[in-house]
Design an enzyme around this catalytic site. Structure first.
Site, PDB file in Angstrom:
ATOM      1  CD  GLU A 143       0.735  -5.475   2.867  1.00 12.37           C
ATOM      2  OE1 GLU A 143       1.080  -6.607   3.231  1.00 12.37           O
ATOM      3  OE2 GLU A 143       1.189  -4.438   3.407  1.00 12.37           O
ATOM      4  CG  ASP A 201      -1.116   0.617   1.936  1.00  7.74           C
ATOM      5  OD1 ASP A 201      -0.651  -0.132   1.054  1.00  7.74           O
ATOM      6  OD2 ASP A 201      -1.665   0.179   2.961  1.00  7.74           O
TER       7      ASP A 201
END
Length: 377
Positions: free
Chosen positions: A135, A70
């Site tokens: 994250e 991400d």
């Protein structure tokens, strides 16, 4: 010159708009590359988050590369030199959201693993990748979830390299061998609301809080240690009052944060705060939130192997550092005794125009491969 294999994979990952918690097919693409090498690829989703655990081998030692697919939102597209999800090569740079944080690291490690397995098909031990799309977000359904699964079935890594962008001035100059913990508090001091002209009928919580706050701000919480600076305390917000200029407020609230090292514990810091507030006779309440515990990997097998790999590839003598914020290393350190972070230059992470130098791709891949050779060949 850029490594063509790393560049191709990095471009393919950057082109996927995986704004947290989206993965946008990044992990599927990586799994397709890993399965022919003999990796067992296991999706471990949690809520809206995609996670991948891919492992080759069953023996020890188990070396894990951890990363996130991400990225943060790109921000105003007009401020980018090229569209953020169109990987662009210009001026010796690879530009796109996630180029530095951290899709190039993932691409470099995947290609390094391909080269290592081709040269050492019967290597001892195991190689694994732990990837998440959580994250950059709340970090509640990503790496922490995978670590719980691994711990429950007794699958414990021996070494872990998190591919965060750690290099500051030149590729390889910095390895993060630990991170400070983060603990926040909301302290509410209760007084008695009243009219400013009749203070004897009220009790001003701001006045009562002020001496205690001065003591908290001046406190020396610890001296740090060989790897960490002293613990810091900062107030981020102070709230009180009704908005009227003639009303003594009934409560005053501060939001504060500790960035603490392995020289202190959450329990010890909490006890010292309470002691200061009690000493000033305050009527108060505290809500504590631990964002992450500190972790530290002292000089040893993993740090030594990575430093040697960097020196052998670039001639740079990497420094060990614990500066910066938190990372997913804080979760992995609970089940893995040696965790470090290493990756490309970090000067443009989370910025518009995020990029990495094209000529850093091959050395980064080679450093990861050399590390594999030192630990598993």
């Amino acid at each position: 010159m850029a490594d063509t294999d790393v560049l191709a994979l990095a471009r393919a990952l950057i082109a996927r708009p995986s704004v947290t918690p989206e993965d946008a097919g990044c992990q599927d693409l990586i799994a397709e590359r890993l399965r022919p090498l003999g990796f067992a690829c296991e999706p471990l989703p949690s809520g809206p988050v995609r996670n991948l655990w891919a492992r080759r081998g069953t023996g020890a030692p188990l070396l894990v590369f951890a990363g996130h697919t991400d990225v943060v939102p790109p921000g105003p597209e007009a401020e980018w030199p090229s569209p953020p999800f169109v990987p662009t090569e210009a001026g010796g740079l690879l530009t796109g959201r996630g180029a530095a944080d951290m899709k190039t690291s993932i691409a470099a490690f995947v290609v390094a693993a391909e080269e290592f397995v081709a040269a050492h098909p019967d290597h001892p031990g195991s190689i694994a990748l732990l990837l998440t799309s959580d994250e950059e977000g709340p970090a509640t359904d990503g790496t922490v979830h995978v670590c719980r699964v691994l711990e429950a079935r007794g699958e414990r890594p021996d070494y872990c390299v998190v591919g965060e962008p750690t290099s500051v001035r030149a590729l390889g100059d910095t390895i993060k061998n630990g991170r400070r913990g983060s603990m926040s508090a909301r302290i509410t001091v209760r007084g008695i609301q009243g009219h400013v002209a009749y203070p004897h009928l009220a009790r001003n919580p701001i006045h009562e809080l002020a001496p205690a706050l001065a003591e908290l701000a001046a406190a020396r919480w610890d001296e740090g240690n060989e790897y960490f600076p002293p613990t810091t305390f900062q107030v981020s917000n102070l709230h009180a009052g009704t908005g009227a200029g003639n009303v003594i407020p009934g409560t005053a609230t501060i939001d504060c944060n500790f960035r603490f090292s392995t020289a202190s514990t959450p329990e010890g810091l909490q006890a010292r705060v309470a002691a200061i507030l009690d000493r000033h006779g305050l009527d108060y309440g505290i809500d504590w939130t631990i964002g992450g515990l500190p972790f530290l990997t002292p000089r040893g097998t993993l740090c030594g192997a990575l430093q040697a790999a960097i020196a052998g590839e670039t001639g740079v003598q990497a420094e060990l550092s614990t500066t910066g914020g938190t990372s997913d290393g804080r979760f992995i350190a609970r089940i893995c005794p040696q965790v470090v972070e290493f990756g490309p230059l970090n000067r443009t992470i989370h910025q518009t125009g995020e990029h990495v130098p094209l000529d850093s791709l091959a050395p980064l891949k080679n450093i990861y491969r050399r590390m594999l050779e030192k630990l598993l060949a």
